[in-house]
Enzyme design. Structure first.
Site, mmCIF file in Angstrom:
data_model
loop_
_atom_site.group_PDB
_atom_site.id
_atom_site.type_symbol
_atom_site.label_atom_id
_atom_site.label_comp_id
_atom_site.label_asym_id
_atom_site.label_seq_id
_atom_site.Cartn_x
_atom_site.Cartn_y
_atom_site.Cartn_z
ATOM 1 N N LYS A 53 18.736 -0.614 11.989
ATOM 2 C CA LYS A 53 17.695 -0.937 12.974
ATOM 3 C C LYS A 53 18.321 -1.561 14.214
ATOM 4 O O LYS A 53 17.939 -1.229 15.339
ATOM 5 C CB LYS A 53 16.662 -1.898 12.364
ATOM 6 C CG LYS A 53 15.693 -1.208 11.418
ATOM 7 C CD LYS A 53 14.867 -2.194 10.593
ATOM 8 C CE LYS A 53 14.047 -1.433 9.558
ATOM 9 N NZ LYS A 53 13.404 -2.289 8.557
ATOM 10 N N GLN A 97 12.248 -8.310 7.078
ATOM 11 C CA GLN A 97 12.653 -7.244 6.166
ATOM 12 C C GLN A 97 12.188 -7.552 4.738
ATOM 13 O O GLN A 97 12.437 -8.632 4.220
ATOM 14 C CB GLN A 97 14.187 -7.098 6.212
ATOM 15 C CG GLN A 97 14.734 -5.963 5.372
ATOM 16 C CD GLN A 97 14.303 -4.585 5.878
ATOM 17 O OE1 GLN A 97 14.366 -4.302 7.073
ATOM 18 N NE2 GLN A 97 13.854 -3.733 4.969
ATOM 19 N N ASP A 120 5.719 -3.838 12.311
ATOM 20 C CA ASP A 120 5.594 -3.135 11.020
ATOM 21 C C ASP A 120 4.137 -2.746 10.751
ATOM 22 O O ASP A 120 3.869 -1.916 9.886
ATOM 23 C CB ASP A 120 6.088 -4.047 9.882
ATOM 24 C CG ASP A 120 7.439 -3.606 9.335
ATOM 25 O OD1 ASP A 120 7.831 -2.449 9.583
ATOM 26 O OD2 ASP A 120 8.094 -4.426 8.658
#
Ligand code: NAD
Length: 290
Positions: A53, A97, A120
């Site tokens: 990422k 994460q 997200d």
């Protein structure tokens, strides 16, 4: 019949190029979009995801920051870090994460992220916005799946879609996006009766389960679009790890009309859509639309 292979790597590369071009075109004096990724603990797969990422974010011309916490850090420390990123004007996207260590309450952490920076799309407000058909931030993997489906079927109205898997991060938001595209949608899962029969109804079959080779030829309607979200690591005889999806690709490719491979299908789209979400969050925060 042999299915058309939907090239997720190429589709993701095109999306990343479009995003990079948009950022390149910002006035030199303008702030660049910023993505902050929080990694707690030493999960090897998470470390790879976070590294990838970071690379993709920088390549797109965005500012990438990585924040690491030890596996035994407290929930209060994690929440304090999230609060500081929420307050940081240079940060447009905050991503924690997953998975998180067992002593952390994931729901509490997701709820602490500023919904406007929730790239997200897991915050309850963004989940609700998606279900209510309002503008929010859409989870990256289902967003990427919709783009892959659009590669082979620009108009989905009236199609029958089956989503295999009911998780909050893939299965459920996927059903909402398909519904918003006017599909008739069924969610199938571990307790569904006659799974092959239910899946065989689908013009569009999306599998997000995590069971290698679950979807066989008899799950697939001839000519259907098959999107394989599953990422399963198998130990090869040569001692190397091999990635496979939920779909038995060799069987499915003979029945489906179009299919995503693993690797090189949904996976690359997830990161590209994370960049897209970060750019959207940036534009909204800067009053540039989005
Ligand atoms: P999850 O474990 O949260 O959910 C799995 C779902 O599958 C559950 O709803 C369960 O009911 C269903 N299920 C389990 N066994 C089943 C069976 N035998 N038959 C039918 N349904 C069954 O998983 P998730 O987080 O949604 O992830 C699913 C898969 O997608 C995993 O392999 C994961 O690694 C992968 N994934 C890939 C990406 C990507 O970027 N490509 C992103 C997220 C998840």
């Amino acid at each position: 019949m042999t299915a058309r292979i939907i090239d997720g790597a190429a589709c993701a590369a095109r999306l990343r190029e479009t995003i990079a071009a948009e950022i390149e075109a910002l006035p030199a004096s303008a702030r660049r979009p910023g993505l902050a990724v929080v990694l707690m603990g030493e999960n090897p797969a998470s470390q790879v995801y976070v590294r990838n990422k970071g690379v993709a974010t920088r390549k797109a011309g965005m500012v990438s920051t990585e924040h690491r916490l030890a596996a035994d850090a407290s929930e209060a420390e994690l929440l304090a870090l999230v609060a500081s990123l929420n307050a940081d004007p240079g940060v447009d996207g905050v991503l924690v994460q997953l998975p998180l260590p067992g002593h952390i309450q994931v729901a509490r952490v997701l709820a602490a992220i500023d919904p406007d920076k929730d790239v997200d799309g897991f915050h309850a407000l963004n989940v609700g916005r998606l279900w209510g058909g309002e503008v929010g931030l859409i989870p990256c993997t289902p967003r990427g799946c919709m783009k892959l489906i659009a590669e082979v079927a620009p108009r989905l109205a009236g199609m029958t879609a089956v989503v295999l898997g009911r998780s909050g991060i893939v299965g459920k938001p996927m059903t909402q996006l398909l519904l918003a595209a006017d599909c008739t949608v069924t969610i199938a899962h571990s307790r569904t009766r006659d799974l092959p029969g239910v899946c065989r109804q689908a013009d569009i079959l999306v599998s997000a389960v995590g069971v290698p080779g679950l979807v066989k030829a008899d799950f697939i309607k001839p000519g259907a679009i098959v999107i394989d979200v599953g990422i399963n690591r198998l130990d090869g005889e040569d001692g190397k790890t091999r990635l496979v999806g939920d779909v038995d690709f060799a069987e499915a490719v003979e029945v489906a009309g179009a299919i995503t491979p693993v690797p090189g299908g949904v996976g690359p789209m997830t990161i590209a859509c994370l960049l897209e979400n970060t750019l959207i969050a940036y534009k909204r925060r800067e009053g540039l639309g989005g």
